[in-house]
Design an enzyme around this catalytic site. Sequence first.
Site, PDB file in Angstrom:
ATOM      1  N   ASP A 250      -7.374  45.205  36.761  1.00 31.42           N
ATOM      2  CA  ASP A 250      -8.429  46.287  37.137  1.00 31.42           C
ATOM      3  C   ASP A 250      -9.753  45.275  37.212  1.00 31.42           C
ATOM      4  O   ASP A 250      -9.894  44.475  36.225  1.00 31.42           O
ATOM      5  CB  ASP A 250      -8.633  47.229  36.136  1.00 31.42           C
ATOM      6  CG  ASP A 250      -9.708  48.114  36.344  1.00 31.42           C
ATOM      7  OD1 ASP A 250      -9.617  48.721  37.455  1.00 31.42           O
ATOM      8  OD2 ASP A 250     -10.648  48.293  35.591  1.00 31.42           O
ATOM      9  N   GLU A 287      -7.710  43.308  41.185  1.00 30.48           N
ATOM     10  CA  GLU A 287      -8.785  44.348  42.116  1.00 30.48           C
ATOM     11  C   GLU A 287      -9.991  43.508  41.757  1.00 30.48           C
ATOM     12  O   GLU A 287     -10.218  43.048  40.633  1.00 30.48           O
ATOM     13  CB  GLU A 287      -8.717  45.486  41.536  1.00 30.48           C
ATOM     14  CG  GLU A 287     -10.101  46.323  42.032  1.00 30.48           C
ATOM     15  CD  GLU A 287     -10.551  47.423  41.089  1.00 30.48           C
ATOM     16  OE1 GLU A 287     -11.113  48.338  41.921  1.00 30.48           O
ATOM     17  OE2 GLU A 287     -10.342  47.356  40.032  1.00 30.48           O
TER      18      GLU A 287
END
Length: 584
Positions: A250, A287
């Site tokens: 993330d 990401e």
Amino acid sequence: MTDSHRFEVWAPLAGRVEVEAGGRHALEPVDGRPGWWAADVAGAGHGTDYGYVLDGADEVLPDPRSPWQPAGVHGPSRVYDHGRFAWTDAHWHGRPLAGSVLYELHIGTFTPEGTFDAAIGRLDHLVDLGVDAVEVMPVASFPGRNGWGYDGVHLWAPHEPYGGPDGFKRFVDAAHARGLAVVLDVVYNHLGPDGNRLGAFGPYFTDAYPTPWGQAVNLDRDGADEVRAFIVGNALMWLRDHHVDGLRLDAVHALADHGAVHVLEALAAAVAGLSAHLGRTLFLIAESDLNDPRLITAREAGGYGLDAQWNDDVHHALHAALTGERQGYYGDFGSTATIAKALTEAFVHNGTMSTYRGRHHGRPVDRLRTPASRFVAFLQDHDQVGNRASGDRISATLSPGMLKAGAALLLLSPFTPMLFMGEEWAAGTPWCYFTDHQDPALGRAVSEGRAREFAGHGWQGEVPDPQDPDTHRRSVLDWDEPGKPVHRDVLDWYRALIALRRATPELTDPRLTGTHVETGDRWLVVRRGGRPDGGGVVLAVNLGDTPELLPVPGVTELILAADPLVGLVDGRVSLPGSSAAILR
């Protein structure tokens, strides 16, 4: 229970450390490992509750590496023996990311029960759909029962309301039995505010860098070596002990690390080593909002060596063109030209001016040397749906024809496509932002902050209260929908596109240079394989309201059409408004 269990913890600032496990036991400093304490405790085997006491304090703290939190984030840790689980996937060796189709799901809303075991009951739907891997949103233990999972505080312990460590292993084992790989979303850029006790044990955080979540994770300051080892060890644990095939990392742009070897590079090297040891394909997907291809450039060439990264530009290009939205970052997108650039160069912003940011943004991708499969592309995902004020999916406003056109552009692109759960049947349920904070003050702050945020943007409609249990309930998929005519029609289209992608070599060709695009004001002709003037597979898309008659040189066969009125005559394809056709 086993005869004894070895308890180990890093607490460099403590002068005395004890473990509470059926009594209080003193830990001793570990020779050669500064800051580490350990002790063997007789009778403390699998299922024993425990916690640590620092410097004689009254409070018993959960283990920073707790593998099991059956009583929630504030409760005691519990000893968990990974060797007790009876795996049946001995012959599973993973599957490569290249050529795969991913499916993002959230355990708590994928089924009404919201558990790992209930999700197993829906895996056959994914097999029938044709996807290759499920990407599971974070399952690390977080406060309350329902939430997205990005406020996890026990990064080594699967969320107990989902089914705990055994439940997650059953899910992974069942996925492998069906030929599905499992990708797990993990969060290393911050921890949630409720139940985070890492700071009591050592310098896990630093004030050196500002973040939206408070203190930054300490990756390059005093004590950072052990914090980095904590992150790398956690990643290896999921891959090794829970048999996960890949990790989605993330918001890696929020990992503030100015050391010579970035933590992402160290992580990639460690995962490559584990993959070689296990003889199983493992991969890492980042990401990032930086549009920086160095993330996926080989370590030997000076990059970080990650296997793939999410590509928001593909989403923005498709979303803006399909919906007509131009607010926020969509202001830089919307034309068919931006779709063409995304499909052929990966990044739309590759050193170009971003009006949204007020500066130049991104870096060019080496189209000759970078496989397109290293970019994960999507038409919808949890962020792009859930961070809208009311959690509305694009199916709430787009016609089935436009949904089919968007799906074709995604699934027949050169990238690794990812679907968001329910997208494949144009789910009518929203997917909202929801939380279940047990701290009343924190819950109230989240609710008020959400309403204030969208009011500041001029939003006039409803903003569901994240803390209201109904906000979560509304977000649960309705599994009766796929059998209804309109939903079934969209589902059949997704299945046909994925089957075509799997059966056609040109559609999994990872070369960016193998994709050629012609555009008009509201139409595109995308050629995969062959030459710009002929050969290969052709996707013709009409995003306008009026019919288009498009030349498609060399095309002799209509393979698949989103509308029964599509026709092929004398090297030209006739497309009704909001439609798509695949030709050869």
